[in-house]
Design a protein around this motif. Structure first.
Motif, PDB file in Angstrom:
ATOM      1  N   GLY A   1      44.667  39.458  30.928  1.00  0.00           N
ATOM      2  CA  GLY A   1      43.389  38.912  31.341  1.00  0.00           C
ATOM      3  C   GLY A   1      42.211  39.556  30.747  1.00  0.00           C
ATOM      4  O   GLY A   1      42.181  40.353  30.194  1.00  0.00           O
ATOM      5  N   PRO A   2      41.125  38.708  30.836  1.00  0.00           N
ATOM      6  CA  PRO A   2      39.524  39.285  30.541  1.00  0.00           C
ATOM      7  C   PRO A   2      39.405  40.698  31.216  1.00  0.00           C
ATOM      8  O   PRO A   2      39.712  40.908  32.183  1.00  0.00           O
TER       9      PRO A   2
ATOM     10  N   VAL B   1      40.220  42.895  35.324  1.00  0.00           N
ATOM     11  CA  VAL B   1      41.194  44.080  35.196  1.00  0.00           C
ATOM     12  C   VAL B   1      40.870  44.746  36.320  1.00  0.00           C
ATOM     13  O   VAL B   1      39.789  45.409  36.661  1.00  0.00           O
ATOM     14  N   ARG B   2      42.024  44.904  37.091  1.00  0.00           N
ATOM     15  CA  ARG B   2      41.817  45.664  38.689  1.00  0.00           C
ATOM     16  C   ARG B   2      41.674  47.298  38.121  1.00  0.00           C
ATOM     17  O   ARG B   2      42.231  47.740  37.058  1.00  0.00           O
ATOM     18  N   GLU B   3      40.790  48.082  39.028  1.00  0.00           N
ATOM     19  CA  GLU B   3      40.502  49.376  38.812  1.00  0.00           C
ATOM     20  C   GLU B   3      41.958  50.071  38.695  1.00  0.00           C
ATOM     21  O   GLU B   3      42.040  51.168  37.917  1.00  0.00           O
ATOM     22  N   ALA B   4      42.829  49.796  39.747  1.00  0.00           N
ATOM     23  CA  ALA B   4      43.837  50.456  39.914  1.00  0.00           C
ATOM     24  C   ALA B   4      44.809  50.421  38.764  1.00  0.00           C
ATOM     25  O   ALA B   4      45.611  51.495  38.247  1.00  0.00           O
ATOM     26  N   ASP B   5      44.832  49.209  37.974  1.00  0.00           N
ATOM     27  CA  ASP B   5      45.642  48.849  36.861  1.00  0.00           C
ATOM     28  C   ASP B   5      45.044  49.610  35.871  1.00  0.00           C
ATOM     29  O   ASP B   5      45.838  50.299  34.748  1.00  0.00           O
ATOM     30  N   PHE B   6      43.798  49.924  35.530  1.00  0.00           N
ATOM     31  CA  PHE B   6      42.868  50.434  34.708  1.00  0.00           C
ATOM     32  C   PHE B   6      43.470  52.056  34.649  1.00  0.00           C
ATOM     33  O   PHE B   6      43.802  52.443  33.594  1.00  0.00           O
TER      34      PHE B   6
END
Length: 270
Positions: free
Chosen positions: A116-117, A121-126
Motif C-alpha cells: 500500500g502507499p 503503512v502502519r507505524e508498527a509494521d514499519f
C-alpha cells in the motif's frame, strides 16, 4: 588383423569428481526454513558446505535439516529471531561451536508488510520491517565478520536484497526502503572488510515463486500476472535459481567480486 586400440573400461580409473562450489566451507543461512533460504541450504550442502540453518520456526528448520541430511549433506539448525540481537549472536556462535569455524554467510531472512502507499503503512509494521529486514542483517553481519575473522580468517557474506530496492517502490515503500539500506550496508561493509579478505555482496532477486509473493498476490490480485509481464524471461524464478547466484558469490570463483548488488531478475530491470 585389427590393430585398432581399445580401452578396457574395467581397469581405467574413473575421473575424480569435480569439487563442489563450496567444498570445505561452513555456511550460515538465515531465513532457511522455507523459500530461497531452504533452497540455499539444500544447494550449499550439495556443493560441499556444512550448513547451519537459522530461522524462527523450529518445525520448518527441522524438516529442511532432515531433508539435507537424507540427501547426504551435513546440516544442523538453530532457532533465531533476527529482530533480537542476542538471538542473532547466539545463532552465529552456534555455527562455530558446531563446526569450529565460519567461512560464509547468506543473510536471507526477511519479513513482509501489507502492500500500500506510504501514508497507509502502519507505524508498527514499519518498525517491524526495520527490525527484521535492516537491523537484522546489520546484527548478523557484525557477528559473522567477527566469527570469520577469528576462525577462518577470510570469507564471504551475501545479503538478500530485492529489485524492489533499486528504484521507487510505491506498493511496498517500507520494504523497498529497508532493502535499499541493506544495499548501502553491503557496499560499506565491502569497503571496510575487504582489506581483511572478507568479501560482502548482495543479490537482488526479482519475481520468485515464494510464499512472500503468494501472500502479496492475495493482497494485490493480479500481481503475479503483472510481474511476469515485466520480466523478459516471462516467468518467475525458482528459489534455487536465486540460491545459485548466492552460492557463486560466496564461492572462491567470485574471488574478485565485492561490494556489488547482483540483479537476479530475469531481465526485469534491464
Amino acid at each position: 588383423m585389427d590393430n585398432t586400440p581399445t580401452t578396457d573400461t574395467s581397469t581405467t580409473p574413473a575421473a575424480p569428481a569435480a569439487p563442489g562450489l563450496l567444498a570445505g566451507k561452513v555456511a550460515f543461512i538465515t531465513g532457511a526454513g522455507r523459500g530461497i533460504g531452504a533452497a540455499a541450504a539444500r544447494l550449499f550442502a550439495r556443493e560441499g558446505a556444512r550448513v547451519l540453518l537459522a530461522a524462527r520456526t523450529q518445525a520448518q528448520l527441522k524438516a529442511v535439516t532432515q531433508e539435507v541430511r537424507a540427501a547426504g549433506g551435513i546440516a544442523d539448525h538453530v532457532v533465531c529471531d533476527l529482530a533480537d540481537a542476542a538471538s542473532v549472536r547466539a545463532a552465529v556462535d552456534r555455527a562455530t561451536d558446531l563446526y569450529g569455524r565460519l567461512d560464509v554467510a547468506f543473510n536471507n531472512g526477511a519479513t513482509f508488510v501489507p502492500p500500500g502507499p506510504m501514508d497507509q503503512v502502519r507505524e508498527a509494521d514499519f518498525d517491524h520491517v526495520y527490525a527484521v529486514n535492516l537491523k537484522g542483517p546489520w546484527l548478523a553481519m557484525a557477528a559473522e565478520v567477527a566469527a570469520i575473522r577469528t576462525t577462518a580468517g577470510t570469507g564471504a557474506i551475501v545479503n538478500n536484497s530485492s529489485v524492489g530496492s533499486l528504484r521507487g517502490n510505491p506498493e511496498l515503500p517500507a520494504y523497498g526502503a529497508m532493502k535499499r539500506a541493506v544495499n548501502s550496508l553491503t557496499e560499506s561493509a565491502a569497503i571496510t572488510y575487504g582489506p581483511e579478505g572478507i568479501r560482502v555482496n548482495a543479490i537482488a532477486p526479482g519475481h520468485t515463486a515464494t510464499e512472500m509473493i503468494r501472500t502479496w498476490e492475495a493482497e494485490s490480485p493480479g500481481l503475479v500476472k503483472r510481474l511476469k509481464a515485466r520480466t523478459p524471461l516471462g516467468r518467475a524464478a525458482d528459489p534455487e535459481e536465486i540460491a545459485q547466484a548466492a552460492a557463486w558469490l560466496l564461492s572462491d570463483r567470485s574471488s574478485y567480486v565485492t561490494g556489488t548488488v547482483l540483479r537476479v531478475d530475469g531481465g526485469a530491470r534491464a
